[in-house]
Design an enzyme around this catalytic site. Structure first.
Site, PDB file in Angstrom:
ATOM      1  CB  SER A   2      -0.684  -0.429   0.747  1.00  0.00           C
ATOM      2  OG  SER A   2      -1.594   0.871   0.973  1.00  0.00           O
TER       3      SER A   2
ATOM      4  CG  ASP B 108      -2.842   3.889  -1.141  1.00  0.00           C
ATOM      5  OD1 ASP B 108      -3.641   4.059  -2.611  1.00  0.00           O
ATOM      6  OD2 ASP B 108      -3.320   2.901  -0.478  1.00  0.00           O
TER       7      ASP B 108
ATOM      8  CG  ASP C 106      -3.249  -0.761  -2.461  1.00  0.00           C
ATOM      9  OD1 ASP C 106      -2.898   1.123  -2.030  1.00  0.00           O
ATOM     10  OD2 ASP C 106      -3.615  -1.454  -1.498  1.00  0.00           O
TER      11      ASP C 106
ATOM     12  CG  ASP D  56      -6.859   0.640  -0.624  1.00  0.00           C
ATOM     13  OD1 ASP D  56      -5.468   1.698  -0.618  1.00  0.00           O
ATOM     14  OD2 ASP D  56      -5.601  -0.073   0.115  1.00  0.00           O
TER      15      ASP D  56
END
Length: 454
Positions: A102, A241, A243, A245
């Site tokens: 992430s 960010d 990833d 999400d």
């Protein structure tokens, strides 16, 4: 009470080469997950990853473990976490797996899982995987081994899905936006989504090299975006960010707009259009000013524990559609099954257009209380928050605030940090108390009294 040993609040995560984030453990994890998740559902699992260098290694390790369990694999390549959730549903797969840490730096990595419905796994399934991890790895017979194929059009499928979350008659022609992809998983999807919808897009953080994910760009480090928006005279900026999400925005003046304010825009738009359902679900970190602004619109608000999985659990209980965190995790449950930065950004832009306003103007409706958030690194996850000295300091700070604010100390579920949050009407008092509490925590970390977190 959960007895999980390996899974945290958002999958498994850590420093590459240490603890569980090693090729041998991930291979065994793939085998154990295949045994649990792919029973009786066709035995097909999707694997996506973000752009960090170690993703190749862990992709191969997962492949080996899943194939050994007799599971067929579809490789998506670089793909956002919500993109994997969506494709897991559309492929009718047994599960989806994302290799990502992430918003963490490239030296970290992790594994996230999705159910066939694109939801995060419930505790009991994670516990079943952990139970399999304790068993010896047994490879199925050669005739039953899984097969691996690459999905060539994964990005195109996801781009079309994102666009479908706003009306087909809507476009963003005349809008200039800076899109910051954090050199992460959105680099090959997000710019195309906004361009195909008519916006003029200035790209930032779209040249990943395996090492620069989240480095000086993205939602956790938005200074480059703020400068680009002002320098390009853009209408706004969008930051994801690593990833994809999370999403934060920057208005035309370069002011950062957090998840609370973005969620307010979406909620106001849904309410104005008669599509609002249930309460908005925030977390213990959500600003009190955001709650009050929703109240002025006649929209209810409730707080869940920190973490998008807890927001989703509450939304399902009350059949609500909107929830999120100041960090930019925003769930539009009437559009998709998990927090999705691109989808959330589209809902904000669509809302601004329908409400005939700008991001600058609508954010002025949310008068947030001063808030300080200090991350204190622990070196290892230790239960410092429950120590007597820390509890006493919290009690003293709460007494000093005397109903004019609130505070929260919690151990991060994804990083070796203690997060110290203080919020109140007086900015000076808030900062002083936050810094004092953080120093108390640092002193206790330096002492040998804290017990390791189980």
């Amino acid at each position: 009470m959960s007895t999980r040993r390996y899974f945290g609040t958002d999958g498994i995560r850590g420093r590459v080469g240490e603890g569980m984030i090693t090729p041998d453990f991930v291979l065994k994890l793939g085998w154990a997950a295949g045994r649990v998740l792919a029973k009786g559902n066709g035995g097909k699992v999707l694997i996506g990853k973000d752009t960090r260098i170690s993703g190749y290694m862990f992709e191969s390790a997962l492949e080996a473990g899943l194939v050994a369990a007799g599971v067929n694999i579809r490789l998506l390549g670089p793909m956002t976490t919500p993109g994997v959730a969506y494709l897991t549903r559309t492929f009718r797969a047994s599960a989806g797996i994302v290799i990502t840490a992430s918003h963490n730096p490239y030296q970290d990595n992790g594994i996230k899982f999705f159910s066939p419905d694109g939801d995060k796994l419930p505790d009991e399934v994670e516990e079943a995987i952990e139970a399999e991890l304790e068993q010896p790895l047994r490879t199925v017979e050669s005739a039953a081994l899984g097969k691996v194929r690459r999905v060539e059009d994964a990005n195109g499928r996801y781009i079309e899905f994102c666009k479908s979350t706003i009306p087909s008659s809507m476009n963003f022609r005349g809008l200039k936006v800076v899109v910051d992809c954090a050199n992460g998983a959105t680099y090959n999807t997000a710019p195309y989504v906004f361009e195909e919808l008519g916006a003029e897009v200035v790209r930032l953080g779209t040249e990943p090299d395996g090492f620069n994910i989240n480095r000086a760009v993205g939602s956790t480090q938005p200074d480059a975006l703020r400068q680009a928006v002002v320098g390009e005279k853009a209408d706004l900026g969008i930051a994801f960010d690593g990833d994809g999400d999370r999403v934060l925005m920057v208005d035309s003046t370069g002011r950062l707009v957090d998840g609370d304010r973005l969620l307010y825009v979406i909620a106001k738009d849904r309410s104005a259009g008669g599509a609002m359902r249930g309460e908005v679900v925030g977390t213990l970190m959500s600003n009190l000013g955001f709650e009050h602004a929703l109240g002025r619109l006649g929209i209810g608000f409730v707080r869940a524990n920190v973490g998008d999985r807890y927001i989703m659990e509450h939304l399902k209980r009350v059949d609500g559609i909107l929830g999120g965190e100041p960090s930019g995790h925003i769930i539009c449950r009437d559009r998709t099954s998990t927090g999705d930065g691109i989808v959330a950004a589209l809902q904000v832009l669509a809302g601004l257009k329908r409400l005939e306003t700008s991001l600058d103007a609508i954010c002025a409706e949310v008068e947030c209380y001063p808030q300080v958030l200090i991350n204190v690194r622990t070196g290892e996850r230790r239960d410092v928050v429950s120590l007597p000295a820390v509890r006493d300091a919290v009690a003293a700070a709460e007494c000093e605030l005397a109903g004019r604010g609130r505070l929260l100390l919690r151990t991060s579920g994804t990083e070796p940090l203690v997060r110290v949050m203080v919020e109140g009407v007086d900015e000076g008092e808030v900062r002083r108390l936050g810094e004092w509490l953080a120093e108390v925590v640092r002193e206790q970390i330096a002492s040998p009294l804290g017990e390791p977190v189980s």
